[in-house]
Write a protein that holds these residues in place. Structure first.
Motif, PDB file in Angstrom:
ATOM      1  N   UNK A 288       0.896  -1.084  -0.087  1.00 52.26           N
ATOM      2  CA  UNK A 288      -0.110   0.036   0.126  1.00 52.26           C
ATOM      3  C   UNK A 288       0.657   1.400  -0.031  1.00 52.26           C
ATOM      4  N   UNK A 289       2.048   1.131   0.619  1.00 54.29           N
ATOM      5  CA  UNK A 289       2.856   2.257   0.691  1.00 54.29           C
ATOM      6  C   UNK A 289       3.662   2.387  -0.705  1.00 54.29           C
ATOM      7  N   UNK A 290       3.812   1.491  -1.258  1.00 54.05           N
ATOM      8  CA  UNK A 290       4.457   1.570  -2.529  1.00 54.05           C
ATOM      9  C   UNK A 290       3.458   2.011  -3.613  1.00 54.05           C
ATOM     10  N   UNK A 291       2.267   1.739  -3.530  1.00 53.89           N
ATOM     11  CA  UNK A 291       1.184   2.255  -4.258  1.00 53.89           C
ATOM     12  C   UNK A 291       0.776   3.718  -4.254  1.00 53.89           C
ATOM     13  N   UNK A 292       0.901   4.037  -2.784  1.00 53.76           N
ATOM     14  CA  UNK A 292       0.635   5.409  -2.469  1.00 53.76           C
ATOM     15  C   UNK A 292       1.999   6.292  -3.164  1.00 53.76           C
TER      16      UNK A 292
ATOM     17  N   UNK B 275      -3.039  15.601  -1.160  1.00 56.41           N
ATOM     18  CA  UNK B 275      -3.085  13.889  -1.540  1.00 56.41           C
ATOM     19  C   UNK B 275      -1.929  12.985  -1.691  1.00 56.41           C
ATOM     20  N   UNK B 276      -0.703  14.087  -1.971  1.00 53.09           N
ATOM     21  CA  UNK B 276       0.503  13.150  -2.174  1.00 53.09           C
ATOM     22  C   UNK B 276       1.337  13.425  -0.924  1.00 53.09           C
TER      23      UNK B 276
ATOM     24  N   UNK C  57      -7.860  17.747   7.977  1.00 55.60           N
ATOM     25  CA  UNK C  57      -6.939  16.465   9.042  1.00 55.60           C
ATOM     26  C   UNK C  57      -6.687  17.130  10.323  1.00 55.60           C
ATOM     27  N   UNK C  58      -6.368  16.218  11.211  1.00 51.69           N
ATOM     28  CA  UNK C  58      -5.852  16.540  12.712  1.00 51.69           C
ATOM     29  C   UNK C  58      -4.480  16.460  12.552  1.00 51.69           C
ATOM     30  N   UNK C  59      -3.987  17.378  12.234  1.00 57.06           N
ATOM     31  CA  UNK C  59      -2.471  17.836  11.964  1.00 57.06           C
ATOM     32  C   UNK C  59      -1.911  17.024  10.907  1.00 57.06           C
ATOM     33  N   UNK C  60      -1.090  15.944  11.051  1.00 54.23           N
ATOM     34  CA  UNK C  60      -0.599  15.229   9.874  1.00 54.23           C
ATOM     35  C   UNK C  60      -1.226  13.776  10.115  1.00 54.23           C
ATOM     36  N   UNK C  61      -2.163  13.641  10.414  1.00 56.17           N
ATOM     37  CA  UNK C  61      -2.950  12.420  10.767  1.00 56.17           C
ATOM     38  C   UNK C  61      -4.370  12.521  10.037  1.00 56.17           C
TER      39      UNK C  61
ATOM     40  N   UNK D  94      -6.580  15.787   1.492  1.00 54.02           N
ATOM     41  CA  UNK D  94      -6.068  15.018   2.717  1.00 54.02           C
ATOM     42  C   UNK D  94      -5.488  13.756   2.105  1.00 54.02           C
ATOM     43  N   UNK D  95      -4.574  13.379   3.004  1.00 56.07           N
ATOM     44  CA  UNK D  95      -3.773  12.251   2.586  1.00 56.07           C
ATOM     45  C   UNK D  95      -4.435  10.935   2.794  1.00 56.07           C
ATOM     46  N   UNK D  96      -4.562  10.194   1.769  1.00 55.47           N
ATOM     47  CA  UNK D  96      -5.078   8.818   1.984  1.00 55.47           C
ATOM     48  C   UNK D  96      -4.340   7.940   3.045  1.00 55.47           C
ATOM     49  N   UNK D  97      -4.632   7.838   4.293  1.00 56.24           N
ATOM     50  CA  UNK D  97      -4.044   7.247   5.135  1.00 56.24           C
ATOM     51  C   UNK D  97      -4.263   5.866   5.001  1.00 56.24           C
TER      52      UNK D  97
END
Ligand SMILES: *Cc1c(COP(=O)(O)O)cnc(C)c1O
Length: 341
Positions: free
Chosen positions: A77-81, A182-183, A220-224, A242-245
């Motif tokens: 999932x990290x590779x794809x992000x 998103x990145x 977002x809640x800060x960087x989360x 927002x970043x897809x967590x």
């Protein structure tokens, strides 16, 4: 040396380890995987990462488990992000297989730095992709360097599951509606440093962002990522900034399995009043319960955990479910975990 590490009292800081792994992109192709014991990288002073922020990173963890095995959570999932980030800021995509191979390699090479199970600490894995080609005009680089280093980090919660106070920041945005939110790029973090400092100066653990355009909806809640829970429903924002967590994605799946409803939609700030529980989620803490969110402009204070009380039940249940999978204590139904051989 490793016998001297005080595992249980590690912070979320940097500690040198034995090796890092690297791979260069030159002449239109990724090269061989290299192993390095140097903590430095030597790059051109006109590298695009230094001037124009052409840089991306990732974050994931490896865990020493009660069955003696080492598990890595969702590296694909990290590779794809990272590939998505690459498309966003014009960098060459690193294939998933190469990413995962390098993650496994750097974990294996630094095995003695993976904290013991009982300590609650884990090995943080930090992949980094930077434009290294020299460029003075604003253009993407033609050469790139991908590095992964690891460092042991302490348990996020030292005294059990604890709730933190957040503050709504309207004077700053971390990312624009159609920007790079998103990145996973360093620029978003540079943009957040001042707001984060203001929040800390005011005695809060983190800043809380609303959507940049209307300042009406939760981002977002800060960087989360943010989630709220009410009426057996897990609600998390739908937003273009927002970043897809990966943690959030996993929690949504687990919430459904636990019998909750899951909603991903815009959340107006006033709706905070109606949530029974709220949390911030990401690799570092899995879930960091939110005690309260203060809005200094409207003077409203949204309280989720009262003084002296424990964070809510669903949050703890979700937290335990995810941790059980990460530590191999529960079946890995979704094939999220990479077990090292
Ligand atoms: C990395 C990150 C997250 C959390 O993502 P995970 O994959 O769950 O670790 C959330 N928000 C931002 C801005 C991030 O950079």
């Amino acid at each position: 040396m490793s016998e001297k590490i005080d595992w249980a009292n590690l912070s979320f800081g940097y500690m040198p380890t034995d090796y890092n792994v690297r791979c260069y992109f030159r002449n239109g192709a990724w090269g061989e995987i290299e192993v390095s014991s140097s903590e430095s990288i030597n790059i051109h002073m006109a590298a695009t990462c230094l001037h124009y922020g052409q840089e991306a990173f990732e974050g994931l963890k490896a865990y020493r488990c009660p069955d003696g095995k080492i598990r890595i959570f969702r590296p694909e999932a990290n590779a794809e992000r990272l590939q998505s980030t690459c498309r966003g800021i014009l960098m060459p995509e690193l294939p998933t297989e190469k990413f995962v191979e390098m993650v496994k390699k750097v974990v294996k090479l630094n095995e003695r730095f993976i904290p013991p199970y009982e300590s609650g600490a884990s090995l943080y894995i930090r992949p980094l992709l930077i434009g290294t080609g020299a460029q003075v005009g604003v253009r993407p680089a033609n050469e790139f360097l991908f590095v992964i280093f690891v460092t042991p980090v302490g348990p996020y919660f030292k005294g059990g599951f604890q709730a933190n106070p957040y503050v709504v920041i309207r004077d700053y945005d971390r990312s624009a509606p159609l920007g790079t939110g998103v990145y996973k790029v360093g620029g978003n973090y540079a943009a957040s440093l001042l707001a984060n400092k203001k929040a800390h100066d005011l005695g809060y653990s983190c800043e809380f962002y609303l959507d940049a355009k209307e300042k009406k909806y939760i981002d977002e809640a800060g960087a989360a990522n943010f989630f709220g829970i009410k009426n057996n429903t897990y609600v998390t924002p739908l937003s273009t900034s927002i970043l897809p967590s990966i943690t959030n994605m996993s929690l949504m799946t687990l919430a459904e399995e636990l019998g909750m409803k899951v909603e991903r939609r815009q959340i107006p700030i006033e709706e905070l009043e109606t949530f029974e529980e709220a949390g911030a989620c990401g690799t570092a803490a899995v879930i960091s319960p939110i005690g309260r969110i203060d809005d200094l402009d409207t003077k409203k204070s949204y309280v989720f955990v009262k003084e002296g009380e424990q964070p809510g039940g669903w949050s703890k249940k979700l937290y335990d479910s995810l941790r059980d999978i990460q530590y191999g204590r529960a079946a890995d139904k979704h094939n999220w975990v990479t077990v090292m051989d």
